[in-house]
Design an enzyme around this catalytic site. Structure first.
Site, PDB file in Angstrom:
ATOM      1  CG  ASP A   1      15.203  -1.860   4.397  1.00 23.53           C
ATOM      2  OD1 ASP A   1      16.073  -1.020   4.715  1.00 23.53           O
ATOM      3  OD2 ASP A   1      14.992  -2.886   5.066  1.00 23.53           O
TER       4      ASP A   1
ATOM      5  CG  ASP B   1       2.441   0.722   7.131  1.00 23.99           C
ATOM      6  OD1 ASP B   1       3.241   0.529   6.186  1.00 23.99           O
ATOM      7  OD2 ASP B   1       1.994  -0.184   7.838  1.00 23.99           O
TER       8      ASP B   1
ATOM      9  NE  ARG C   1      -0.985   2.304   5.095  1.00 24.50           N
ATOM     10  CZ  ARG C   1      -0.032   1.464   4.681  1.00 24.50           C
ATOM     11  NH1 ARG C   1       0.976   1.911   3.976  1.00 24.50           N
ATOM     12  NH2 ARG C   1      -0.093   0.184   4.976  1.00 24.50           N
TER      13      ARG C   1
ATOM     14  CE  LYS D   1      -3.093  -2.290   3.257  1.00 21.76           C
ATOM     15  NZ  LYS D   1      -3.550  -2.194   4.666  1.00 21.76           N
ATOM     16  N   GLY D   2       2.094   1.140   0.429  1.00 17.47           N
ATOM     17  CA  GLY D   2       2.909   2.303   0.744  1.00 17.47           C
ATOM     18  C   GLY D   2       3.036   3.376  -0.320  1.00 17.47           C
TER      19      GLY D   2
ATOM     20  CG  PHE E   1      10.347   1.655  10.708  1.00 15.83           C
ATOM     21  CD1 PHE E   1      10.625   0.392  10.217  1.00 15.83           C
ATOM     22  CD2 PHE E   1       9.070   2.174  10.522  1.00 15.83           C
ATOM     23  CE1 PHE E   1       9.656  -0.360   9.569  1.00 15.83           C
ATOM     24  CE2 PHE E   1       8.095   1.444   9.874  1.00 15.83           C
ATOM     25  CZ  PHE E   1       8.381   0.168   9.399  1.00 15.83           C
TER      26      PHE E   1
HETATM   27  P1  IMP Z   1      12.721  -4.336   0.884  1.00 10.12           P
HETATM   28  O1  IMP Z   1      12.106  -5.506   0.220  1.00 10.12           O
HETATM   29  O2  IMP Z   1      13.606  -4.722   2.042  1.00 10.12           O
HETATM   30  O3  IMP Z   1      13.435  -3.406  -0.089  1.00 10.12           O
HETATM   31  O4  IMP Z   1      11.571  -3.531   1.592  1.00 10.12           O
HETATM   32  C1  IMP Z   1      10.731  -2.795   0.831  1.00 10.12           C
HETATM   33  C2  IMP Z   1       9.341  -2.728   1.383  1.00 10.12           C
HETATM   34  O5  IMP Z   1       9.307  -2.622   2.790  1.00 10.12           O
HETATM   35  C3  IMP Z   1       8.739  -1.484   0.804  1.00 10.12           C
HETATM   36  O6  IMP Z   1       7.653  -1.862   0.009  1.00 10.12           O
HETATM   37  C4  IMP Z   1       8.360  -0.641   1.974  1.00 10.12           C
HETATM   38  O7  IMP Z   1       6.983  -0.375   1.892  1.00 10.12           O
HETATM   39  C5  IMP Z   1       8.698  -1.432   3.202  1.00 10.12           C
HETATM   40  N1  IMP Z   1       9.666  -0.662   4.020  1.00 10.12           N
HETATM   41  C6  IMP Z   1      11.005  -0.681   3.927  1.00 10.12           C
HETATM   42  N2  IMP Z   1      11.572   0.161   4.802  1.00 10.12           N
HETATM   43  C7  IMP Z   1      10.548   0.724   5.470  1.00 10.12           C
HETATM   44  C8  IMP Z   1      10.495   1.725   6.527  1.00 10.12           C
HETATM   45  O8  IMP Z   1      11.500   2.270   7.026  1.00 10.12           O
HETATM   46  N3  IMP Z   1       9.251   2.066   6.932  1.00 10.12           N
HETATM   47  C9  IMP Z   1       8.112   1.494   6.412  1.00 10.12           C
HETATM   48  N4  IMP Z   1       8.136   0.599   5.442  1.00 10.12           N
HETATM   49  C10 IMP Z   1       9.335   0.206   4.973  1.00 10.12           C
HETATM   50 MG    MG Z   2       5.873  -1.069   0.179  1.00  6.15          MG
END
Ligand code: IMP
Ligand code: MG
Length: 171
Positions: free
Chosen positions: A97, A154, A160, A37-38, A147
């Protein structure tokens, strides 16, 4: 919580990304795929700044659940409905991330033979970019570890709605 981007900085960042996307995609009518959703707040602002013919779709994945740490497993919750064969696809993410979500989604979408597949993210970790500078094609800002919440992003479904982007103090 510490504010890391004011709404004005967010707006300028989105405008900068939109200008690059408009220049690169011109009359290609790209399909922008928001990762839910982000990314929905970011995508909503981005398309109005891009302000050229394009299509929008969404894909829902889940990796975080209620906590702050990724489960390390990306689960596809809902797929796009657009036929992207031969189309120019731009994945739109809120924050990258580890890059795992993008890796999985790239593989998933490339199987459908899009004409091109690129990634636009509002934020990405500095630590990830150090090892993989090309992880994101259109990057808004690099952020430190910790974070992040606000502007669609969120923590356990909260925050959000915040117009600015914040870092949880003890992140
Ligand atoms: P990744 O797969 O580790 O790159 O994480 C990516 C997903 O995790 C993204 O779709 C973000 O929505 C969520 N995410 C990563 N870091 C954060 C954060 O610091 N706060 C909230 N959501 C995060
Ligand atoms: Mg996301």
């Amino acid at each position: 919580m510490k504010r890391i981007l004011s709404r004005r900085q967010v707006r300028n960042t989105v405008a900068g990304l939109a200008a690059r996307i408009r220049a690169d995609y011109g009359d290609k009518r790209p399909v922008l795929v928001g990762i839910l959703k982000g990314s929905f707040v970011f995508l909503a602002d981005l398309i109005r700044e891009v302000n050229m013919p394009l299509e929008v779709d969404f894909i829902t994945v889940s990796s975080y659940g209620p906590g702050r740490t990724s489960s390390g497993e990306v689960r596809l919750v809902q797929d796009i409905t657009t036929d992207i064969a031969g189309r120019h696809v731009l994945l739109v993410e809120d924050i990258v991330d580890s890059g795992l979500t993008l890796d999985e989604l790239r593989q998933h979408l490339l199987r459908r033979s899009p004409a091109s597949l690129r990634v636009c993210a509002l934020l990405a970790r500095r630590s990830l970019l150090a090892g993989d500078p090309d992880a994101v094609d259109y990057l808004g800002r690099a952020v430190p570890d910790g974070f992040v919440v606000g502007y669609g992003i969120d923590y356990g479904e909260d925050y959000r709605y915040l117009p600015d982007v914040w870092m949880l103090e003890d992140g």
